[in-house]
Design a protein around this motif. Structure first.
Motif, PDB file in Angstrom:
ATOM      1  N   MET A   1      -7.000   5.962  -4.113  1.00 54.21           N
ATOM      2  CA  MET A   1      -5.720   5.233  -4.115  1.00 54.21           C
ATOM      3  C   MET A   1      -5.855   3.982  -4.990  1.00 54.21           C
ATOM      4  SD  MET A   1      -3.313   4.314  -0.816  1.00 54.21           S
ATOM      5  CE  MET A   1      -4.601   4.709   0.312  1.00 54.21           C
ATOM      6  N   SER A   2      -4.801   3.646  -5.720  1.00 58.19           N
ATOM      7  CA  SER A   2      -4.861   2.450  -6.563  1.00 58.19           C
ATOM      8  C   SER A   2      -4.841   1.196  -5.691  1.00 58.19           C
ATOM      9  CB  SER A   2      -3.665   2.417  -7.512  1.00 58.19           C
ATOM     10  OG  SER A   2      -2.510   1.996  -6.814  1.00 58.19           O
ATOM     11  N   ASP A   3      -5.239   0.095  -6.308  1.00 56.04           N
ATOM     12  CA  ASP A   3      -5.224  -1.174  -5.577  1.00 56.04           C
ATOM     13  C   ASP A   3      -3.841  -1.481  -5.026  1.00 56.04           C
ATOM     14  OD1 ASP A   3      -7.834  -1.586  -5.984  1.00 56.04           O
ATOM     15  OD2 ASP A   3      -7.628  -3.197  -7.468  1.00 56.04           O
ATOM     16  N   ILE A   4      -2.836  -1.248  -5.851  1.00 53.40           N
ATOM     17  CA  ILE A   4      -1.477  -1.591  -5.429  1.00 53.40           C
ATOM     18  C   ILE A   4      -1.064  -0.760  -4.213  1.00 53.40           C
ATOM     19  CG2 ILE A   4       0.964  -1.511  -6.111  1.00 53.40           C
ATOM     20  CD1 ILE A   4       0.086  -2.374  -8.896  1.00 53.40           C
ATOM     21  N   CYS A   5      -1.298   0.537  -4.282  1.00 56.36           N
ATOM     22  CA  CYS A   5      -0.950   1.402  -3.142  1.00 56.36           C
ATOM     23  C   CYS A   5      -1.711   0.964  -1.895  1.00 56.36           C
ATOM     24  CB  CYS A   5      -1.286   2.861  -3.433  1.00 56.36           C
ATOM     25  SG  CYS A   5      -0.183   3.637  -4.613  1.00 56.36           S
ATOM     26  N   ASP A   6      -2.971   0.659  -2.102  1.00 56.79           N
ATOM     27  CA  ASP A   6      -3.827   0.254  -1.001  1.00 56.79           C
ATOM     28  C   ASP A   6      -3.329  -1.060  -0.380  1.00 56.79           C
ATOM     29  OD1 ASP A   6      -5.994   0.849   0.529  1.00 56.79           O
ATOM     30  OD2 ASP A   6      -7.373  -0.377  -0.664  1.00 56.79           O
ATOM     31  N   ASN A   7      -3.052  -2.031  -1.252  1.00 54.59           N
ATOM     32  CA  ASN A   7      -2.533  -3.321  -0.770  1.00 54.59           C
ATOM     33  C   ASN A   7      -1.205  -3.148  -0.038  1.00 54.59           C
ATOM     34  OD1 ASN A   7      -4.672  -4.519  -2.049  1.00 54.59           O
ATOM     35  ND2 ASN A   7      -3.496  -5.232  -3.821  1.00 54.59           N
ATOM     36  N   LEU A   8      -0.372  -2.309  -0.615  1.00 48.47           N
ATOM     37  CA  LEU A   8       0.954  -2.080  -0.027  1.00 48.47           C
ATOM     38  C   LEU A   8       0.823  -1.483   1.380  1.00 48.47           C
ATOM     39  CD1 LEU A   8       3.959  -2.255  -0.874  1.00 48.47           C
ATOM     40  CD2 LEU A   8       3.788   0.144  -1.550  1.00 48.47           C
ATOM     41  N   LYS A   9      -0.090  -0.551   1.477  1.00 42.61           N
ATOM     42  CA  LYS A   9      -0.312   0.106   2.771  1.00 42.61           C
ATOM     43  C   LYS A   9      -0.750  -0.936   3.810  1.00 42.61           C
ATOM     44  CE  LYS A   9      -2.874   4.042   4.638  1.00 42.61           C
ATOM     45  NZ  LYS A   9      -4.243   3.615   5.024  1.00 42.61           N
ATOM     46  N   LYS A  10      -1.673  -1.819   3.404  1.00 39.29           N
ATOM     47  CA  LYS A  10      -2.162  -2.848   4.335  1.00 39.29           C
ATOM     48  C   LYS A  10      -1.041  -3.797   4.739  1.00 39.29           C
ATOM     49  CE  LYS A  10      -6.974  -2.902   2.926  1.00 39.29           C
ATOM     50  NZ  LYS A  10      -7.561  -3.262   1.612  1.00 39.29           N
ATOM     51  N   VAL A  11      -0.239  -4.204   3.758  1.00 38.30           N
ATOM     52  CA  VAL A  11       0.871  -5.115   4.067  1.00 38.30           C
ATOM     53  C   VAL A  11       1.826  -4.446   5.051  1.00 38.30           C
ATOM     54  CG1 VAL A  11       2.932  -6.224   3.089  1.00 38.30           C
ATOM     55  CG2 VAL A  11       0.715  -6.498   1.961  1.00 38.30           C
ATOM     56  N   LYS A  12       2.144  -3.176   4.800  1.00 44.75           N
ATOM     57  CA  LYS A  12       3.061  -2.468   5.697  1.00 44.75           C
ATOM     58  C   LYS A  12       2.486  -2.353   7.104  1.00 44.75           C
ATOM     59  CE  LYS A  12       5.843   0.250   2.487  1.00 44.75           C
ATOM     60  NZ  LYS A  12       6.047   1.580   1.883  1.00 44.75           N
ATOM     61  N   GLU A  13       1.180  -2.134   7.192  1.00 46.42           N
ATOM     62  CA  GLU A  13       0.543  -2.067   8.511  1.00 46.42           C
ATOM     63  C   GLU A  13       0.641  -3.401   9.220  1.00 46.42           C
ATOM     64  OE1 GLU A  13      -2.716   1.391   7.344  1.00 46.42           O
ATOM     65  OE2 GLU A  13      -3.400  -0.699   7.600  1.00 46.42           O
ATOM     66  N   GLU A  14       0.432  -4.480   8.459  1.00 45.25           N
ATOM     67  CA  GLU A  14       0.513  -5.807   9.084  1.00 45.25           C
ATOM     68  C   GLU A  14       1.941  -6.136   9.509  1.00 45.25           C
ATOM     69  OE1 GLU A  14      -1.497  -9.008   6.996  1.00 45.25           O
ATOM     70  OE2 GLU A  14      -3.139  -7.629   6.501  1.00 45.25           O
ATOM     71  N   ILE A  15       2.895  -5.646   8.741  1.00 45.52           N
ATOM     72  CA  ILE A  15       4.291  -5.846   9.122  1.00 45.52           C
ATOM     73  C   ILE A  15       4.560  -5.153  10.457  1.00 45.52           C
ATOM     74  CG2 ILE A  15       6.681  -5.181   8.547  1.00 45.52           C
ATOM     75  CD1 ILE A  15       5.995  -5.727   5.591  1.00 45.52           C
ATOM     76  N   GLU A  16       4.095  -3.913  10.572  1.00 46.11           N
ATOM     77  CA  GLU A  16       4.309  -3.165  11.816  1.00 46.11           C
ATOM     78  C   GLU A  16       3.606  -3.834  12.991  1.00 46.11           C
ATOM     79  OE1 GLU A  16       6.572  -0.833  12.417  1.00 46.11           O
ATOM     80  OE2 GLU A  16       7.066  -1.348  10.355  1.00 46.11           O
ATOM     81  N   GLU A  17       2.405  -4.345  12.732  1.00 44.00           N
ATOM     82  CA  GLU A  17       1.644  -5.032  13.768  1.00 44.00           C
ATOM     83  C   GLU A  17       2.426  -6.271  14.255  1.00 44.00           C
ATOM     84  OE1 GLU A  17      -1.315  -5.341  16.411  1.00 44.00           O
ATOM     85  OE2 GLU A  17      -0.951  -3.656  15.039  1.00 44.00           O
ATOM     86  N   ALA A  18       2.911  -7.050  13.289  1.00 39.70           N
ATOM     87  CA  ALA A  18       3.645  -8.272  13.640  1.00 39.70           C
ATOM     88  C   ALA A  18       4.930  -7.941  14.399  1.00 39.70           C
ATOM     89  CB  ALA A  18       3.965  -9.072  12.373  1.00 39.70           C
ATOM     90  N   ARG A  19       5.542  -6.844  14.045  1.00 37.65           N
ATOM     91  CA  ARG A  19       6.802  -6.443  14.712  1.00 37.65           C
ATOM     92  C   ARG A  19       6.622  -6.256  16.211  1.00 37.65           C
ATOM     93  NH1 ARG A  19       9.527  -1.220  12.765  1.00 37.65           N
ATOM     94  NH2 ARG A  19      10.901  -1.545  14.535  1.00 37.65           N
TER      95      ARG A  19
END
Ligand SMILES: *Cc1c(COP(=O)(O)O)cnc(C)c1O
Length: 231
Positions: free
Chosen positions: A1-19
């Motif tokens: 996976m590219s860095d961008i996809c990887d970073n995006l995935k992590k950000v989305k996970e953190e968003i879900e966690e914060a929710r």
């Protein structure tokens, strides 16, 4: 996976966690902030699932829109000069930076002559910082009331850029003030004003913002890495 996809995935996970800790539990819309980044980088992000991008400079914005067209939704998140409204009002999905009457007047004029409605957020300078755009807390309701008859502007909510500090307590207090303001405006039940969107939280503070009730976050460097302004 590219860095961008990887970073995006992590950000989305953190968003879900914060929710999970959010008082509202609302869905959160991620705006990928693409300022300073090349078209190819943005295309890569779109391929990884980015569907909303934010830009803060009109010229950069329009040149990217010319290439990307309807592949993505566009958000104007930066200070908007009145004389540049004409270049973006037809294509922008949401203007986050409505913060003065002269700007509202120009958007209204353009939008009405094109028989369209432009969606806007009112920007609030919650930290009362001299260097930042946005209205002071106490100026927001008078401002909203002053443009109620601008029928081609649809106010959809509020936006803020929190102070760039590490003090979590202070940040939470800022975000809480935004929630109170949103509720106060809702209470007025102005026709033509909705408070659906609360755009707050960036790379440094989006988790805290979501916990406090943000439902739109604008994230740049956590997805794309540090920006190089020298290019
Ligand atoms: C640049 C910018 C962002 C994103 O900042 P990061 O710290 O890179 O996430 C968000 N909102 C606005 C208004 C910006 O100008």
């Amino acid at each position: 996976m590219s860095d961008i996809c990887d970073n995006l995935k992590k950000v989305k996970e953190e968003i879900e966690e914060a929710r999970k800790y959010s008082l509202t539990g609302e869905k959160v819309q991620l705006i990928a902030v693409t300022k300073t980044h090349e078209i190819d980088t943005i295309k890569e992000a779109i391929a990884c699932g980015v569907d909303h991008i934010g830009e803060n400079k009109v010229q950069e914005f329009t040149s990217k829109m010319e290439v990307l067209k309807s592949k993505v939704n566009y958000h104007m998140i930066g200070n908007l000069q009145t004389n540049k409204v004409k270049y973006i009002y037809q294509d922008v999905n949401l203007i986050h930076s409505l913060d003065r009457k002269s700007l509202a007047k120009e958007i209204q004029k353009r939008a009405s002559s094109s028989e369209m409605v432009v969606k806007c957020l009112v920007q609030v300078n919650i930290g009362r910082e001299e260097t930042k755009g946005g209205l002071l807390l106490e100026e927001v309701i008078p401002f909203v009331e002053s443009i109620l008859d601008y029928k081609n502007i649809k106010i959809e909510g509020l936006m803020t850029i929190a102070p760039n500090v590490d003090d979590e307590k202070y940040l939470r207090a800022c975000f809480k003030k935004m929630i109170s303001l949103k509720e106060e405006i809702e209470h007025h039940k102005y026709e033509s004003v909705d408070m659906n969107i609360l755009s707050m939280g960036m790379s440094q503070d989006f988790r805290i913002a979501i916990e406090e009730g943000a439902n739109m976050v604008r994230v740049g460097s956590r997805i794309f890495g540090q920006r190089d302004y020298s290019k």
